[in-house]
Scaffold this active site. Structure first.
Site, mmCIF file in Angstrom:
data_model
loop_
_atom_site.group_PDB
_atom_site.id
_atom_site.type_symbol
_atom_site.label_atom_id
_atom_site.label_comp_id
_atom_site.label_asym_id
_atom_site.label_seq_id
_atom_site.Cartn_x
_atom_site.Cartn_y
_atom_site.Cartn_z
ATOM 1 N N ARG A 261 0.831 -1.228 0.000
ATOM 2 C CA ARG A 261 0.000 0.000 0.000
ATOM 3 C C ARG A 261 0.860 1.271 0.000
ATOM 4 O O ARG A 261 0.509 2.272 0.622
ATOM 5 C CB ARG A 261 -0.973 0.020 1.190
ATOM 6 C CG ARG A 261 -1.903 -1.179 1.245
ATOM 7 C CD ARG A 261 -2.905 -1.227 0.092
ATOM 8 N NE ARG A 261 -3.687 -2.445 0.156
ATOM 9 C CZ ARG A 261 -3.463 -3.536 -0.626
ATOM 10 N NH1 ARG A 261 -2.510 -3.544 -1.538
ATOM 11 N NH2 ARG A 261 -4.225 -4.605 -0.509
ATOM 12 N N SER B 282 -11.362 -0.985 3.919
ATOM 13 C CA SER B 282 -10.624 -1.266 5.153
ATOM 14 C C SER B 282 -10.036 0.025 5.712
ATOM 15 O O SER B 282 -9.358 0.761 4.998
ATOM 16 C CB SER B 282 -9.469 -2.229 4.871
ATOM 17 O OG SER B 282 -9.985 -3.442 4.400
ATOM 18 N N GLU C 24 -5.160 2.869 6.547
ATOM 19 C CA GLU C 24 -5.066 2.911 5.085
ATOM 20 C C GLU C 24 -5.879 4.120 4.588
ATOM 21 O O GLU C 24 -5.482 4.824 3.671
ATOM 22 C CB GLU C 24 -5.646 1.610 4.523
ATOM 23 C CG GLU C 24 -5.546 1.487 3.027
ATOM 24 C CD GLU C 24 -5.930 0.084 2.558
ATOM 25 O OE1 GLU C 24 -5.820 -0.888 3.329
ATOM 26 O OE2 GLU C 24 -6.348 -0.015 1.396
#
Ligand SMILES: Cc1cc2nc3c(=O)[nH]c(=O)nc-3n(C[C@H](O)[C@H](O)[C@H](O)COP(=O)(O)OP(=O)(O)OC[C@H]3O[C@@H](n4cnc5c(N)ncnc54)[C@H](O)[C@@H]3O)c2cc1C
Length: 325
Positions: free
Chosen positions: A178, A228, A303
């Site tokens: 990520r 998420s 995130e």
């Protein structure tokens, strides 16, 4: 120069015809349905327009913020005071040549995945359920099934903050879990070339159907959310499990702050049940992070990213609710 003055709007309208909108209500258009009013949103159609816009802003000392489909973003309740360049449906062309796929950054990822399936190009099945743009996916190195889009990229075209068009080979993109260089270098991704080898269509379709069925079963679908909230951490995963499992075990499912609720379906999702504010979501994120840290010794990174009114974008767990403007 005030970017909202009549002269500025006329200039910007010439550089980005049909793509200038003032006073956009972020609580109506962002995926979390949260945020105040964005003063100015620009939706270019080409790399040349992105370059012209960034040059215009750079010459006036203005730093615009770039967004895609907002599927990973929590906007400030105070809105957005800096101009916003949105790379989306107006920049969504793609072409195929052998195993190489060239696409503009605004293409909608589920639509791209479907077209790749129809064309019999394999390797990107894991992105089929991710509701963002290709540019946002590359910036976040998003993916599923423990994959990231970075591993399918050959090169990425971007525009630097002073308007220069740049093509970077994937190995220079800083792709990690990520992560990518685009989260910090201020460049706007305008297009990318992917390497996706031939694969029988039926196999791709079967794999995508299984992925989508699994997501429908696990993830909340009705209420607005940003996927998420916390990233998985490999060390924590090995000892305790994914963030959702840790959050659930600590009893957070169903916890509400204002209109924001920890999803009873999946504990790593925070849903907007109606009228949630950014402050509500940030309070939940801070509370969950602190309790998980105290109970497990692992600090979870968010995130989901917070967009301040001044255009700075930071992981949502790093924002103290007290400091919201
Ligand atoms: C229901 C749901 C499920 C999700 N599932 C997943 C999943 O399985 N895997 C996953 O990885 N993510 C998932 N996400 C999160 C999100 O969809 C991804 O992070 C997505 O790639 C973000 O794309 P976007 O266009 O919406 O970007 P935005 O949310 O608009 O922006 C995200 C970041 O990318 C930057 N950015 C956007 N476009 C550009 C550009 N053209 N150039 C440079 N920077 C840019 C922004 O500045 C910002 O920092 C999910 C979200 C939702 C709502």
């Amino acid at each position: 120069m005030d970017p909202l003055s009549e002269a500025a709007i006329a200039d910007l309208g010439r550089l980005c015809p049909g793509g200038v909108e003032r006073g956009v209500d972020l609580s109506a258009v962002s995926q979390w349905r949260i945020g105040g009013r964005a003063d100015l949103v620009l939706r270019p159609t080409s790399t040349a327009e992105v370059s012209a816009l960034t040059r215009w802003f750079a010459a006036r000392g203005i730093r615009p913020v770039v967004i895609g489909l907002t599927s990973n973003l929590l906007f400030d309740d105070a809105g957005l005071r800096v101009p916003c360049i949105q790379i989306g449906a107006r920049m969504a062309r793609m072409s195929l040549e052998g195993a190489e796929v060239r696409a503009q950054a605004g293409i909608w990822v589920p639509g791209l995945a479907r077209r790749l399936m129809q064309a019999g190009r394999g390797g990107a099945e894991h992105i089929c359920g991710i509701p963002g743009t290709l540019g946002g996916l590359i910036c976040m190195n998003g993916g599923s099934q423990r994959k990231g889009i970075g591993s399918s990229l050959l090169e990425v075209e971007s525009v630097t903050p002073d308007g220069v068009v740049h093509t970077r080979p994937a190995q220079d993109g800083g792709f990690g879990y990520r992560q990518s260089v685009y989260q910090t270098n201020g460049e706007i991704i305008t297009a990318a070339t992917l390497h996706l080898p031939p694969r029988p269509r039926a196999e791709i379709r079967t794999e995508m159907r299984a992925i989508l069925a699994d997501r429908r079963r696990k993830f909340p679908r009705k209420e607005p959310n940003c996927g998420s909230v916390f990233k998985s951490n490999p060390a924590m995963y090995a000892q305790i499990g994914p963030p959702g499992a840790a959050i659930e075990r600590l009893g957070f499912k169903g916890l509400r702050v204002g209109g924001a609720l920890v999803s009873p379906q999946h504990a790593n999702f925070i849903v907007n049940t109606g009228g949630a504010t950014a402050a509500d979501v940030l309070t939940l994120i801070a509370r969950i992070g602190a309790v998980v840290d105290a109970a497990t010794g692992f600090r979870m990174e968010a995130e989901a990213c917070f967009v301040r009114a001044d255009g700075t974008i930071r992981p949502a767990d790093t924002i103290l609710t007290e400091s919201i403007s």
